[in-house]
Design an enzyme around this catalytic site. Sequence first.
Site, PDB file in Angstrom:
ATOM      1  N   GLY A 232      51.409 -43.291  -4.809  1.00 17.67           N
ATOM      2  CA  GLY A 232      50.926 -42.187  -3.983  1.00 17.67           C
ATOM      3  C   GLY A 232      49.419 -42.067  -4.115  1.00 17.67           C
ATOM      4  N   SER A 233      48.910 -40.878  -3.853  1.00 16.58           N
ATOM      5  CA  SER A 233      47.460 -40.681  -3.842  1.00 16.58           C
ATOM      6  C   SER A 233      46.898 -40.678  -5.262  1.00 16.58           C
ATOM      7  CB  SER A 233      47.134 -39.361  -3.147  1.00 16.58           C
ATOM      8  OG  SER A 233      47.770 -38.305  -3.839  1.00 16.58           O
ATOM      9  N   VAL A 236      47.235 -37.172  -7.156  1.00 19.25           N
ATOM     10  CA  VAL A 236      48.542 -36.900  -7.779  1.00 19.25           C
ATOM     11  C   VAL A 236      48.771 -37.875  -8.938  1.00 19.25           C
ATOM     12  CG1 VAL A 236      51.027 -36.747  -7.393  1.00 19.25           C
ATOM     13  CG2 VAL A 236      49.472 -35.937  -5.632  1.00 19.25           C
ATOM     14  N   GLY A 237      48.310 -39.113  -8.774  1.00 20.75           N
ATOM     15  CA  GLY A 237      48.452 -40.112  -9.846  1.00 20.75           C
ATOM     16  C   GLY A 237      47.756 -39.663 -11.120  1.00 20.75           C
ATOM     17  N   GLU A 254      50.530 -46.764  -8.716  1.00 15.04           N
ATOM     18  CA  GLU A 254      50.075 -47.535  -7.551  1.00 15.04           C
ATOM     19  C   GLU A 254      49.437 -46.529  -6.606  1.00 15.04           C
ATOM     20  OE1 GLU A 254      50.184 -50.718  -7.320  1.00 15.04           O
ATOM     21  OE2 GLU A 254      51.535 -51.218  -8.953  1.00 15.04           O
ATOM     22  N   CYS A 288      48.054 -48.487   2.043  1.00 13.23           N
ATOM     23  CA  CYS A 288      47.117 -48.426   0.913  1.00 13.23           C
ATOM     24  C   CYS A 288      46.187 -49.629   0.889  1.00 13.23           C
ATOM     25  CB  CYS A 288      47.892 -48.339  -0.394  1.00 13.23           C
ATOM     26  SG  CYS A 288      49.030 -49.718  -0.610  1.00 13.23           S
TER      27      CYS A 288
HETATM   28  P1  NAD Z   1      51.060 -38.187  -2.140  1.00 16.99           P
HETATM   29  O1  NAD Z   1      50.310 -38.450  -3.407  1.00 16.99           O
HETATM   30  O2  NAD Z   1      50.752 -36.978  -1.381  1.00 16.99           O
HETATM   31  O3  NAD Z   1      52.633 -38.133  -2.437  1.00 16.99           O
HETATM   32  C1  NAD Z   1      53.284 -39.211  -3.092  1.00 16.99           C
HETATM   33  C2  NAD Z   1      54.524 -38.669  -3.779  1.00 16.99           C
HETATM   34  O4  NAD Z   1      54.137 -37.828  -4.856  1.00 16.99           O
HETATM   35  C3  NAD Z   1      55.434 -37.820  -2.898  1.00 16.99           C
HETATM   36  O5  NAD Z   1      56.776 -38.174  -3.159  1.00 16.99           O
HETATM   37  C4  NAD Z   1      55.172 -36.407  -3.392  1.00 16.99           C
HETATM   38  O6  NAD Z   1      56.278 -35.577  -3.204  1.00 16.99           O
HETATM   39  C5  NAD Z   1      54.952 -36.668  -4.857  1.00 16.99           C
HETATM   40  N1  NAD Z   1      54.265 -35.626  -5.632  1.00 16.99           N
HETATM   41  C6  NAD Z   1      53.380 -34.699  -5.230  1.00 16.99           C
HETATM   42  N2  NAD Z   1      53.001 -33.925  -6.279  1.00 16.99           N
HETATM   43  C7  NAD Z   1      53.665 -34.394  -7.378  1.00 16.99           C
HETATM   44  C8  NAD Z   1      53.706 -34.040  -8.753  1.00 16.99           C
HETATM   45  N3  NAD Z   1      52.984 -33.036  -9.245  1.00 16.99           N
HETATM   46  N4  NAD Z   1      54.513 -34.749  -9.567  1.00 16.99           N
HETATM   47  C9  NAD Z   1      55.252 -35.782  -9.103  1.00 16.99           C
HETATM   48  N5  NAD Z   1      55.262 -36.150  -7.810  1.00 16.99           N
HETATM   49  C10 NAD Z   1      54.469 -35.474  -6.963  1.00 16.99           C
HETATM   50  O7  NAD Z   1      50.883 -39.522  -1.237  1.00 16.99           O
HETATM   51  P2  NAD Z   1      51.359 -39.762   0.264  1.00 16.99           P
HETATM   52  O8  NAD Z   1      50.511 -38.981   1.194  1.00 16.99           O
HETATM   53  O9  NAD Z   1      52.834 -39.658   0.366  1.00 16.99           O
HETATM   54  O10 NAD Z   1      51.007 -41.329   0.399  1.00 16.99           O
HETATM   55  C11 NAD Z   1      49.739 -41.800   0.719  1.00 16.99           C
HETATM   56  C12 NAD Z   1      49.006 -42.266  -0.529  1.00 16.99           C
HETATM   57  O11 NAD Z   1      49.778 -43.240  -1.225  1.00 16.99           O
HETATM   58  C13 NAD Z   1      47.707 -42.957  -0.174  1.00 16.99           C
HETATM   59  O12 NAD Z   1      46.704 -42.559  -1.086  1.00 16.99           O
HETATM   60  C14 NAD Z   1      48.037 -44.437  -0.333  1.00 16.99           C
HETATM   61  O13 NAD Z   1      46.915 -45.256  -0.588  1.00 16.99           O
HETATM   62  C15 NAD Z   1      48.988 -44.402  -1.489  1.00 16.99           C
HETATM   63  N6  NAD Z   1      49.843 -45.587  -1.523  1.00 16.99           N
HETATM   64  C16 NAD Z   1      49.625 -46.517  -2.498  1.00 16.99           C
HETATM   65  C17 NAD Z   1      50.397 -47.674  -2.522  1.00 16.99           C
HETATM   66  C18 NAD Z   1      50.191 -48.729  -3.578  1.00 16.99           C
HETATM   67  O14 NAD Z   1      51.084 -49.557  -3.777  1.00 16.99           O
HETATM   68  N7  NAD Z   1      49.048 -48.740  -4.266  1.00 16.99           N
HETATM   69  C19 NAD Z   1      51.397 -47.859  -1.567  1.00 16.99           C
HETATM   70  C20 NAD Z   1      51.599 -46.888  -0.597  1.00 16.99           C
HETATM   71  C21 NAD Z   1      50.811 -45.742  -0.590  1.00 16.99           C
END
Ligand code: NAD
Length: 479
Positions: A232-233, A236-237, A254, A288
């Site tokens: 994810g972003s 959040v990571g 990731e 991503c």
């Molecule tokens: P996001 O970070 O908003 O959400 C990702 C996930 O995190 C969702 O399931 C969300 O419910 C969960 N989340 C939110 N808060 C949390 C918490 N406190 N604890 C645990 N989980 C929580 O990301 P998004 O908008 O769904 O996706 C887009 C992002 O993901 C972009 O930044 C993109 O670059 C990245 N991404 C990375 C890869 C990779 O392999 N590097 C692949 C796909 C997407």
Amino acid sequence: MDAKTDTVTLKHFIAGQWTEASGGATFDVLNPLDDSLYCKAAKGTGDDMRTAVAAAKTAFNEYRETLPKERELWLLRVAEIMEQRKADLLDCLIDEIGSPIGKAMFEFDKGLTMIRAAAGLCRNVRGETIPSDVPGKFSMSIREPLGVVAIVTPFNVPLIKTTRLVANALAVGNTVVHLPSEMAPHLTLLMAEIFHDAGIPAGAYNVVTGMGHEIGDDLTGHSEVDFVSFTGSSVVGQHINEVCAKNKTPLTLELGGKSPTVILKDADLDKVMPLAARSIFMFGGQLCIGSSRFYVERPLYDEFVKRFSMAASKVGMGDLRDPNTVIAPIISERQRLRVKTHIEDAVKKGATIAAGGEWEGNRCQPTLLTGVKEEMTLCKDETFGPVTSIYPIDSYEEGLEKANDTVYGLSSAIFTNDINKAMHFAKHIDAGMCHINGPTVHDEAHVPFGGNGESGVGREGTDADLEAMTELKWVTVQL
Ligand code: NAD
């Protein structure tokens, strides 16, 4: 089994049962094309998450004893059922997250490969014999599953992430609790149904839907969770990294990217152009590994901008079920605002729009910007839309320096016939992945996929997940 109780309300999948949220609440999942209601889903609570982790923990005791040939067969059946249910999966990818059919097919094909590659992993959970300095001591390492693996996935590639991460975790003997994006719960629940129908034992794979910011910590911070795989972003990571540190829970992250493509003066633009468009416009730039920065050596720069602008204006924005359509709706109002703000900020501060810049409904036209400067937000931040910047460079060295001028480090690409410069770039680019004469957008089941810096920690893929999701134990026998 059916993921829905009626046509619109999804339930959790815990211990092999469809389960309502403990509070009974639901949330709306919108079709991003027109913001119409796609379905409702159970709004999970902390209690639901704890129930799911307990189910996975209980299932682990038996699941870890399953034989490689059993897990292999279950996973191969998952692939078979996916093929039977291809139409359902494609429809879901189109209507739940706005995937054009081409991207949905891409995910489906990759997903099948991921599952089959994971099936091959079951027989590879191996240790080794180790020479001992003690006479008569037989010394070895054995590789064991960790236990409960928590998987948190984003909205944009839900099928690839589920097939890869869930299948790899199950292949090596772990059980799983999965929190999918609140914008893509149905796809994951369809896959839960498929895993179940393929024979994966109850409790080995559990899915809890809901708001990540409300119930995410109940999963990643749970003391019985033995590994966290987050995609994810970067924001959040970072939070998840801190939560996991408290329990010393190992993890892979990731995260986001700002992936560069460098084009040197000897590159063949006839070959580069279709790959450049693929690098950034697929799924409306919501990948991503999309290339949001192009550095072009001066002799090719004008021609590249001209040809890229023409190509951008021809990228398909029609019906999502038309194979010529490439541009997807931007997933949410919040994300649309981000894309709009990035473009407006750049233009206000002096950038030029070479192509696109307008919106058609929830879709942003393929947009190219020149004259982008450091002080513009989109110069350094991830936009996550069909928007990229093109910069002139005067030498290879300048291209490498600019490509490395980022806090991210996910994918990268260079186009040139100079093998020395290409390999120098591959060695010195601070990124997890580098493609020579290929687009930044590339993934395969068995490669080490991942990034450096703000793009993440660790790698995923069959071999990388095998190492990350198992632990070695040293065993000796005194003979
Ligand atoms: P996001 O970070 O908003 O959400 C990702 C996930 O995190 C969702 O399931 C969300 O419910 C969960 N989340 C939110 N808060 C949390 C918490 N406190 N604890 C645990 N989980 C929580 O990301 P998004 O908008 O769904 O996706 C887009 C992002 O993901 C972009 O930044 C993109 O670059 C990245 N991404 C990375 C890869 C990779 O392999 N590097 C692949 C796909 C997407």
